[in-house]
Scaffold this motif. Structure first.
Motif, mmCIF file in Angstrom:
data_model
loop_
_atom_site.group_PDB
_atom_site.id
_atom_site.type_symbol
_atom_site.label_atom_id
_atom_site.label_comp_id
_atom_site.label_asym_id
_atom_site.label_seq_id
_atom_site.Cartn_x
_atom_site.Cartn_y
_atom_site.Cartn_z
ATOM 1 N N GLY A 158 -8.352 -5.282 2.217
ATOM 2 C CA GLY A 158 -7.723 -4.554 3.327
ATOM 3 C C GLY A 158 -7.219 -3.202 2.888
ATOM 4 O O GLY A 158 -6.434 -3.091 1.944
ATOM 5 N N ALA A 191 -0.688 -0.743 3.158
ATOM 6 C CA ALA A 191 -0.331 -1.692 2.100
ATOM 7 C C ALA A 191 -1.438 -1.781 1.061
ATOM 8 O O ALA A 191 -1.185 -1.772 -0.150
ATOM 9 C CB ALA A 191 -0.050 -3.066 2.704
ATOM 10 N N ARG A 202 -12.973 -3.472 5.601
ATOM 11 C CA ARG A 202 -14.096 -3.844 6.458
ATOM 12 C C ARG A 202 -14.537 -2.732 7.413
ATOM 13 O O ARG A 202 -15.668 -2.751 7.873
ATOM 14 C CB ARG A 202 -13.788 -5.133 7.206
ATOM 15 C CG ARG A 202 -13.001 -4.969 8.448
ATOM 16 C CD ARG A 202 -12.882 -6.267 9.210
ATOM 17 N NE ARG A 202 -11.708 -6.150 10.049
ATOM 18 C CZ ARG A 202 -10.989 -7.156 10.474
ATOM 19 N NH1 ARG A 202 -11.301 -8.381 10.130
ATOM 20 N NH2 ARG A 202 -9.962 -6.949 11.231
ATOM 21 N N TYR A 258 4.863 7.002 10.879
ATOM 22 C CA TYR A 258 5.267 6.213 9.712
ATOM 23 C C TYR A 258 6.754 5.894 9.878
ATOM 24 O O TYR A 258 7.605 6.781 9.761
ATOM 25 C CB TYR A 258 5.097 7.016 8.432
ATOM 26 C CG TYR A 258 3.680 7.178 7.889
ATOM 27 C CD1 TYR A 258 2.568 6.652 8.525
ATOM 28 C CD2 TYR A 258 3.479 7.858 6.687
ATOM 29 C CE1 TYR A 258 1.286 6.820 7.995
ATOM 30 C CE2 TYR A 258 2.204 8.025 6.148
ATOM 31 C CZ TYR A 258 1.119 7.509 6.814
ATOM 32 O OH TYR A 258 -0.137 7.679 6.277
ATOM 33 N N ALA A 272 -3.996 -7.693 1.712
ATOM 34 C CA ALA A 272 -3.398 -6.659 2.557
ATOM 35 C C ALA A 272 -4.224 -6.539 3.836
ATOM 36 O O ALA A 272 -4.389 -5.457 4.386
ATOM 37 C CB ALA A 272 -3.342 -5.328 1.810
HETATM 38 C C1 LIG Z 1 1.103 -1.180 18.893
HETATM 39 C C2 LIG Z 1 1.721 -1.055 17.547
HETATM 40 C C3 LIG Z 1 2.616 -0.039 17.328
HETATM 41 C C4 LIG Z 1 3.191 0.097 16.076
HETATM 42 N N1 LIG Z 1 4.018 1.139 15.873
HETATM 43 C C5 LIG Z 1 4.397 1.416 14.615
HETATM 44 C C6 LIG Z 1 5.035 2.634 14.343
HETATM 45 O O1 LIG Z 1 5.300 3.424 15.246
HETATM 46 N N2 LIG Z 1 5.344 2.917 13.046
HETATM 47 C C7 LIG Z 1 5.093 2.030 12.039
HETATM 48 O O2 LIG Z 1 5.404 2.334 10.887
HETATM 49 N N3 LIG Z 1 4.494 0.854 12.280
HETATM 50 C C8 LIG Z 1 4.107 0.535 13.534
HETATM 51 N N4 LIG Z 1 3.442 -0.617 13.781
HETATM 52 C C9 LIG Z 1 3.232 -1.585 12.680
HETATM 53 C C10 LIG Z 1 2.136 -1.128 11.731
HETATM 54 O O3 LIG Z 1 1.039 -0.621 12.425
HETATM 55 C C11 LIG Z 1 1.598 -2.251 10.846
HETATM 56 O O4 LIG Z 1 2.489 -3.251 10.628
HETATM 57 C C12 LIG Z 1 1.124 -1.615 9.534
HETATM 58 O O5 LIG Z 1 0.008 -0.837 9.855
HETATM 59 C C13 LIG Z 1 0.823 -2.643 8.500
HETATM 60 O O6 LIG Z 1 0.013 -2.077 7.484
HETATM 61 P P1 LIG Z 1 -0.947 -3.020 6.668
HETATM 62 O O7 LIG Z 1 -1.614 -2.162 5.651
HETATM 63 O O8 LIG Z 1 -0.228 -4.230 6.236
HETATM 64 O O9 LIG Z 1 -2.005 -3.581 7.727
HETATM 65 P P2 LIG Z 1 -3.109 -2.833 8.634
HETATM 66 O O10 LIG Z 1 -2.717 -1.423 8.904
HETATM 67 O O11 LIG Z 1 -3.318 -3.746 9.766
HETATM 68 O O12 LIG Z 1 -4.391 -2.804 7.687
HETATM 69 C C14 LIG Z 1 -5.128 -3.962 7.399
HETATM 70 C C15 LIG Z 1 -6.535 -3.530 6.994
HETATM 71 O O13 LIG Z 1 -7.254 -4.658 6.505
HETATM 72 C C16 LIG Z 1 -8.583 -4.596 6.973
HETATM 73 N N5 LIG Z 1 -9.116 -5.973 6.931
HETATM 74 C C17 LIG Z 1 -8.717 -7.022 7.683
HETATM 75 N N6 LIG Z 1 -9.399 -8.125 7.324
HETATM 76 C C18 LIG Z 1 -10.244 -7.762 6.330
HETATM 77 C C19 LIG Z 1 -11.199 -8.466 5.541
HETATM 78 N N7 LIG Z 1 -11.409 -9.778 5.712
HETATM 79 N N8 LIG Z 1 -11.876 -7.784 4.610
HETATM 80 C C20 LIG Z 1 -11.671 -6.443 4.418
HETATM 81 N N9 LIG Z 1 -10.778 -5.731 5.139
HETATM 82 C C21 LIG Z 1 -10.063 -6.392 6.074
HETATM 83 C C22 LIG Z 1 -8.457 -3.999 8.362
HETATM 84 O O14 LIG Z 1 -9.672 -3.429 8.811
HETATM 85 C C23 LIG Z 1 -7.345 -2.968 8.148
HETATM 86 O O15 LIG Z 1 -7.870 -1.718 7.781
HETATM 87 C C24 LIG Z 1 2.870 -0.813 15.030
HETATM 88 C C25 LIG Z 1 1.964 -1.838 15.263
HETATM 89 C C26 LIG Z 1 1.391 -1.955 16.490
HETATM 90 C C27 LIG Z 1 0.390 -3.032 16.693
#
Ligand SMILES: Cc1cc2nc3c(=O)[nH]c(=O)nc-3n(C[C@H](O)[C@H](O)[C@H](O)COP(=O)(O)OP(=O)(O)OC[C@H]3O[C@@H](n4cnc5c(N)ncnc54)[C@H](O)[C@@H]3O)c2cc1C
Length: 455
Positions: A30, A34, A54, A70, A176
């Motif tokens: 991911g 993160a 992905r 952010y 992640a």
């Molecule tokens: C509507 C909405 C509004 C939000 N507003 C805010 C905001 O204003 N500010 C803020 O800071 N946060 C906000 N958030 C929260 C924030 O978007 C997420 O919690 C944050 O992006 C988490 O980051 P992450 O890297 O954990 O996950 P993600 O950003 O979800 O990244 C996960 C990645 O993993 C990839 N992936 C998934 N499964 C696989 C797999 N099997 N193999 C390979 N890749 C895979 C995905 O394609 C994706 O790129 C909001 C969320 C939502 C839904």
């Protein structure tokens, strides 16, 4: 990057090979905030690291779901303090060079502190930061299987756009993926939602053609939506979502099109995504009624539905509401969380907020990141769970950079010779990388505060 497959590999069907075609110290599944932070931190800690994403771009929800602020980089106090640093500073430096990030903004309606980013700049900045850290990046590649030997993960199976399945041996894995799908595939313990509840999903909708002087705010958009509903408009789920003006384009993003859905159910996810996209067109009609917005148009819906939570990794410990309420920073802290609890209870219902106590940040510990039953598996970002309120704080992008960096360092060090005390080694390396593990009292804050209030 090592070439993963060749004609002869394909002929033999690498998916069925017993021997992995490639080997890494750390694999990160991911490429959101993160995952990027985890991969860069692991590589900087000396691990040979592969980041698997992905989609065709890094950035996760920021570049795929129109989440363009952010949150969590600063304490949400009148005198904000930067609490996430290290890998994110490298990202912010590139964004500033490209003009793709605002200075710190205090939101007019709730006093919380954010920066706003341009998604094209984020895509490029993350590519650059990963390259500089020496991370191998595999885009368009889905982690579709995890092999384990006894209680440890030994191999990730990856399917790419060319329908080739590759096996990658690894010493440790950081999940992640946002939905704990790597942990699920590994047979590690996962749990749905936090405290038995799962937050609602929302599609971020981006509007262009807005007059620079138009007043598009939480208040004016909310009022326009309520008026449209009173006049008979149908299918508008929320009038209380964040509305934010973007740098570079001057476009506006709104988080209004809610959907209650179990995102691990593919059929339900598909219907919810299409229903949210349809709402985007209805909200466009409402936006056009606001002065200065008659020429508004849709720049993008999502493209993915914004899933706030689905599955979480079950970790040895997890963030608690008591820690959030007190603003405690325990001695085994490896990341700081500074965004208040923002729980989205259901489609159309306003968010429920709970402020962080103490100095405005609480500590996330190493055990909060480490799988309870798979010693070389770590979670980061949205994958992490906890009590209901604390879980709804740690998920944001700024905090995901912090937990990602910590998970990446721990994954890099957990198999390293001579490391007998993983906590101390992780904290030492995180400090070397510039991460913040405690609040700075009485020191000049690094944040540059922007005079403007959010639009
Ligand atoms: C509507 C909405 C509004 C939000 N507003 C805010 C905001 O204003 N500010 C803020 O800071 N946060 C906000 N958030 C929260 C924030 O978007 C997420 O919690 C944050 O992006 C988490 O980051 P992450 O890297 O954990 O996950 P993600 O950003 O979800 O990244 C996960 C990645 O993993 C990839 N992936 C998934 N499964 C696989 C797999 N099997 N193999 C390979 N890749 C895979 C995905 O394609 C994706 O790129 C909001 C969320 C939502 C839904």
């Amino acid at each position: 990057m090592e070439k993963f497959h060749t004609q002869s590999d394909r002929a033999e069907d690498v998916g069925r090979r017993k021997e992995p075609v490639s080997a890494y110290d750390v694999v990160v599944a991911g490429g959101g905030a993160a995952g990027v932070a985890a991969a860069c931190a692991a590589a900087e800690a000396g691990a040979r690291t592969l980041l698997i994403e992905r989609s065709s771009t890094l950035g996760g929800a920021v570049t795929l779901r129109n989440v363009l602020t952010y949150c969590g980089l600063y304490t949400c106090r009148p005198d904000p303090q930067q609490i996430v640093a290290g890998i994110v500073d490298r990202v912010l430096a590139v964004l500033r060079r490209l003009g793709g990030v605002t200075d710190m903004i205090t939101l007019a309606h709730d006093g919380n502190v954010i920066v706003v980013v341009d998604p094209e700049a984020v895509k490029y900045a993350l590519d650059e930061v990963c390259a500089a850290a020496g991370v191998d990046v595999f885009l368009g590649a889905d982690v579709t299987g995890i092999e384990r030997r006894d209680d440890r993960i030994v191999c990730a199976r990856v399917s790419d756009f060319g329908a080739t399945t590759t096996s990658v041996a690894t010493g440790a894995l950081v999940d992640a993926t946002g939905d704990a799908s790597a942990a699920y595939l590994a047979g590690s313990s996962v749990v749905a939602g936090n405290g038995g509840r799962t937050q609602t999903s929302t599609m971020g909708i981006r509007f262009g053609g807005i007059d620079p002087a138009a007043k598009l705010t939480f208040a004016t958009v909310g009022q326009a939506v309520r008026q449209a509903i009173a006049e008979g408009a149908e299918g508008l789920t929320s009038s209380t979502g964040l509305v934010i003006r973007l740098p570079v384009s001057g476009d506006v993003v709104a988080y209004l099109a809610d959907q209650d859905v179990d995102a691990t159910d593919g059929s339900a996810y598909s219907s919810a995504t299409q229903a949210a996209r349809a709402q985007g067109w209805r909200y466009l009609e409402v936006i056009r009624t606001i002065p200065g917005c008659a020429g508004a148009y849709l720049v993008s819906t999502g493209p993915e539905l914004g899933v706030r939570e689905s599955r979480h990794l079950k970790t040895k410990a997890s963030v608690t509401d008591a820690t959030l309420r007190s603003g405690a920073v325990p001695r085994d802290t490896v990341a700081l969380a500074g965004w208040p609890s923002e729980f989205h209870p259901g489609a159309g219902a306003p968010s429920e907020w709970l402020q962080i106590g103490g100095a405005g940040a609480f500590g996330v510990t190493l055990d909060d990141l480490r799988s309870e039953d798979t010693p070389n598996l770590f979670g980061a970002g949205r994958v992490l769970g906890g009590d209901l309120r604390a879980g709804a704080s740690v998920r944001v992008v700024g905090t995901a950079f912090a937990t990602g960096q910590a998970a990446g360092v721990a994954a890099a060090l957990c198999n390293q010779e001579g490391v007998s005390d993983l906590l101390t080694a992780t904290q030492t390396e995180l400090r070397r990388q510039g991460a913040r593990l405690g609040l700075q009292h009485g020191q000049a804050h690094e944040a540059r505060r922007q005079g403007l209030e959010a639009p």
